[in-house]
Design an enzyme around this catalytic site. Structure first.
Site, PDB file in Angstrom:
ATOM      1  N   ALA A  65       0.866  -1.177   0.000  1.00  0.00           N
ATOM      2  CA  ALA A  65       0.000   0.000   0.000  1.00  0.00           C
ATOM      3  C   ALA A  65       0.903   1.227   0.000  1.00  0.00           C
ATOM      4  O   ALA A  65       2.079   1.139   0.351  1.00  0.00           O
ATOM      5  CB  ALA A  65      -0.873  -0.026   1.243  1.00  0.00           C
ATOM      6  N   GLY A 108       0.545  -5.006   0.952  1.00  0.00           N
ATOM      7  CA  GLY A 108      -0.671  -5.027   0.137  1.00  0.00           C
ATOM      8  C   GLY A 108      -0.441  -5.628  -1.243  1.00  0.00           C
ATOM      9  O   GLY A 108      -1.380  -6.148  -1.861  1.00  0.00           O
ATOM     10  N   GLU A 111      -0.819  -9.225  -0.755  1.00  0.00           N
ATOM     11  CA  GLU A 111      -2.242  -9.475  -0.472  1.00  0.00           C
ATOM     12  C   GLU A 111      -3.093  -9.359  -1.740  1.00  0.00           C
ATOM     13  O   GLU A 111      -4.039 -10.118  -1.937  1.00  0.00           O
ATOM     14  CB  GLU A 111      -2.719  -8.491   0.600  1.00  0.00           C
ATOM     15  N   GLU A 131       4.676  -5.307   7.001  1.00  0.00           N
ATOM     16  CA  GLU A 131       3.922  -4.273   7.725  1.00  0.00           C
ATOM     17  C   GLU A 131       4.412  -4.081   9.158  1.00  0.00           C
ATOM     18  O   GLU A 131       4.406  -2.972   9.679  1.00  0.00           O
ATOM     19  CB  GLU A 131       2.423  -4.617   7.750  1.00  0.00           C
TER      20      GLU A 131
HETATM   21  N1  CO8 Z   1       4.590   3.150  -0.646  1.00  0.00           N
HETATM   22  C1  CO8 Z   1       5.002   4.333  -1.183  1.00  0.00           C
HETATM   23  N2  CO8 Z   1       6.161   4.480  -1.866  1.00  0.00           N
HETATM   24  C2  CO8 Z   1       6.938   3.372  -2.023  1.00  0.00           C
HETATM   25  C3  CO8 Z   1       6.572   2.135  -1.500  1.00  0.00           C
HETATM   26  C4  CO8 Z   1       5.332   2.029  -0.784  1.00  0.00           C
HETATM   27  N3  CO8 Z   1       4.867   0.873  -0.285  1.00  0.00           N
HETATM   28  N4  CO8 Z   1       7.538   1.230  -1.794  1.00  0.00           N
HETATM   29  C5  CO8 Z   1       8.473   1.905  -2.488  1.00  0.00           C
HETATM   30  N5  CO8 Z   1       8.116   3.200  -2.633  1.00  0.00           N
HETATM   31  C6  CO8 Z   1       8.849   4.261  -3.313  1.00  0.00           C
HETATM   32  C7  CO8 Z   1      10.063   4.712  -2.509  1.00  0.00           C
HETATM   33  O1  CO8 Z   1       9.685   5.623  -1.492  1.00  0.00           O
HETATM   34  C8  CO8 Z   1      10.913   5.315  -3.591  1.00  0.00           C
HETATM   35  O2  CO8 Z   1      10.413   6.592  -3.867  1.00  0.00           O
HETATM   36  P1  CO8 Z   1      11.460   7.880  -3.905  1.00  0.00           P
HETATM   37  O3  CO8 Z   1      12.344   7.568  -5.060  1.00  0.00           O
HETATM   38  O4  CO8 Z   1      10.533   9.017  -4.136  1.00  0.00           O
HETATM   39  O5  CO8 Z   1      12.153   7.867  -2.602  1.00  0.00           O
HETATM   40  C9  CO8 Z   1      10.642   4.431  -4.801  1.00  0.00           C
HETATM   41  O6  CO8 Z   1       9.404   3.767  -4.526  1.00  0.00           O
HETATM   42  C10 CO8 Z   1      11.701   3.366  -5.026  1.00  0.00           C
HETATM   43  O7  CO8 Z   1      11.853   2.657  -3.835  1.00  0.00           O
HETATM   44  P2  CO8 Z   1      13.274   2.374  -3.134  1.00  0.00           P
HETATM   45  O8  CO8 Z   1      14.237   3.466  -3.463  1.00  0.00           O
HETATM   46  O9  CO8 Z   1      13.032   2.077  -1.686  1.00  0.00           O
HETATM   47  O10 CO8 Z   1      13.708   1.050  -3.928  1.00  0.00           O
HETATM   48  P3  CO8 Z   1      14.708  -0.098  -3.419  1.00  0.00           P
HETATM   49  O11 CO8 Z   1      14.957  -0.955  -4.603  1.00  0.00           O
HETATM   50  O12 CO8 Z   1      15.861   0.479  -2.695  1.00  0.00           O
HETATM   51  O13 CO8 Z   1      13.860  -0.935  -2.331  1.00  0.00           O
HETATM   52  C11 CO8 Z   1      11.884  -2.048  -1.481  1.00  0.00           C
HETATM   53  C12 CO8 Z   1      12.738  -1.665  -2.725  1.00  0.00           C
HETATM   54  C13 CO8 Z   1      12.658  -3.052  -0.613  1.00  0.00           C
HETATM   55  C14 CO8 Z   1      10.622  -2.721  -2.010  1.00  0.00           C
HETATM   56  C15 CO8 Z   1      11.573  -0.773  -0.657  1.00  0.00           C
HETATM   57  O14 CO8 Z   1      11.041   0.224  -1.539  1.00  0.00           O
HETATM   58  C16 CO8 Z   1      10.553  -1.002   0.439  1.00  0.00           C
HETATM   59  O15 CO8 Z   1      10.890  -1.531   1.478  1.00  0.00           O
HETATM   60  N6  CO8 Z   1       9.285  -0.558   0.205  1.00  0.00           N
HETATM   61  C17 CO8 Z   1       8.242  -0.634   1.211  1.00  0.00           C
HETATM   62  C18 CO8 Z   1       7.736  -2.063   1.356  1.00  0.00           C
HETATM   63  C19 CO8 Z   1       6.682  -2.126   2.433  1.00  0.00           C
HETATM   64  O16 CO8 Z   1       6.921  -1.878   3.586  1.00  0.00           O
HETATM   65  N7  CO8 Z   1       5.422  -2.489   2.032  1.00  0.00           N
HETATM   66  C20 CO8 Z   1       4.313  -2.608   2.943  1.00  0.00           C
HETATM   67  C21 CO8 Z   1       3.506  -1.345   2.927  1.00  0.00           C
HETATM   68  S1  CO8 Z   1       2.201  -1.337   4.149  1.00  0.00           S
HETATM   69  C22 CO8 Z   1       0.954  -2.224   3.418  1.00  0.00           C
HETATM   70  O17 CO8 Z   1       1.085  -2.686   2.319  1.00  0.00           O
HETATM   71  C23 CO8 Z   1      -0.313  -2.375   4.216  1.00  0.00           C
HETATM   72  C24 CO8 Z   1      -1.404  -3.076   3.426  1.00  0.00           C
HETATM   73  C25 CO8 Z   1      -2.725  -3.069   4.177  1.00  0.00           C
HETATM   74  C26 CO8 Z   1      -3.608  -1.872   3.920  1.00  0.00           C
HETATM   75  C27 CO8 Z   1      -3.929  -1.665   2.464  1.00  0.00           C
HETATM   76  C28 CO8 Z   1      -4.808  -0.469   2.181  1.00  0.00           C
HETATM   77  C29 CO8 Z   1      -4.806  -0.040   0.740  1.00  0.00           C
END
Ligand code: CO8
Length: 257
Positions: A65, A108, A111, A131
């Site tokens: 998400a 998400g 999911e 999460e």
């Molecule tokens: N949300 C928003 N932006 C994101 C997300 C995300 N989940 N994941 C990545 N991005 C963005 C980064 O902020 C970055 O943006 P910017 O260049 O502006 O800083 C861009 O995407 C590229 O990401 P990274 O530079 O971090 O890329 P890496 O290759 O270094 O890392 C990862 C990749 C490991 C996937 C890393 O981006 C990461 O850890 N992302 C978050 C993963 C995460 O925690 N997901 C769970 C989110 S919570 C959730 O899903 C709850 C679901 C239940 C509710 C649903 C309601 C809709």
């Protein structure tokens, strides 16, 4: 159909929906989930479409998400908007939906893939429920669907530690139907969708509904449900056509509505 955060196309009887927010690794913003719902509404209403493939990019199916969008939400906002419920639209789709997953399927994103009927994974796919690292837990069905798919021990480990698993481990655990080389992922998913879309649409619909009952019913009730549906199939032209075609050694021509 023109959208900002997804792209759609159709080939024959198959629809392809591609999540398309590359700069945010396809994070599931409210807009993306709304657009996905609209695309599914349109494909579901279209008799020309028999199966749907949902995919992302090479790097990410979806990295979860949209954290930036969720960060400032309060409890009442979250409760009133019920924003996590949008994934239900995917699970409610009566036509088969195949998730073709390459790269990250996190939170998400994992999911969303699990809300599809089955997952084909590229050998580059990585699944996880991180999460817990953000001070929340899965909210789009992860505590329930992951547990049903991989069992309590692995689901508990993944959800409590946030550990990611690779495609091979996901296949061993029963999370994905099959792993294919990354450069073949879309072809394999589209071929599976084409195959399904060529069968009888009402029979496919009933088979999908019957498999889904396995998660809702006791074994005895599920078997009773299956048997009723199975017997009802003998009232369809497609059962007559399928069996006649076998006997006559020809290709069957099924009802696609
Ligand atoms: N949300 C928003 N932006 C994101 C997300 C995300 N989940 N994941 C990545 N991005 C963005 C980064 O902020 C970055 O943006 P910017 O260049 O502006 O800083 C861009 O995407 C590229 O990401 P990274 O530079 O971090 O890329 P890496 O290759 O270094 O890392 C990862 C990749 C490991 C996937 C890393 O981006 C990461 O850890 N992302 C978050 C993963 C995460 O925690 N997901 C769970 C989110 S919570 C959730 O899903 C709850 C679901 C239940 C509710 C649903 C309601 C809709």
């Amino acid at each position: 159909m023109l959208f900002d955060t997804i792209a759609t196309e159709t080939t024959g009887r198959v629809a392809l929906i591609r999540l398309d927010r590359p700069k945010a690794l396809n994070a599931l913003s409210d807009q993306l989930l709304t657009e996905l719902g609209k695309a599914l509404d349109a494909f579901e209403a279209n008799d020309g479409i028999g199966a749907i493939v949902l995919t992302g990019s090479e790097k990410a199916f979806a990295a979860g998400a949209d954290i930036k969008e969720m960060a400032t939400k309060g409890f009442v906002d979250a409760l009133n908007s019920d924003f996590a419920a949008k994934v239900d639209r995917v699970a409610r789709c009566r036509k088969p939906v195949i998730a073709a997953v390459a790269g990250f399927a996190l939170g998400g994103g994992c999911e969303l893939a699990m809300a599809c009927d089955f997952i084909l994974a590229a050998d580059t796919a990585r699944f996880g429920q991180p999460e817990i690292t953000l001070g929340i837990m899965p909210g789009m069905g992860g505590t329930q669907r992951l547990t049903r798919l991989v069992g309590r021990a692995k689901a508990m480990e993944m959800i409590l530690t946030g550990r990611m698993i690779d495609a091979a481990e996901a296949e061993r655990a029963g999370l994905v139907a099959r792993v294919v080389p990354a450069d073949k992922l879309l072809d394999e998913a589209l071929a599976a969708a084409e195959k399904i879309a060529d069968f009888s649409a009402p029979i496919v619909r009933l088979a999908k509904e019957s498999v889904n009952q396995a998660e809702e019913m006791s074994l005895a009730d599920g078997i009773r449900f299956e048997r009723r549906v199975f017997y009802a199939m003998f009232a369809t032209e497609d059962q007559k056509e399928g069996m006649a075609a076998f006997t006559e050694k020809r290709t069957p021509h099924f009802n696609h509505r």
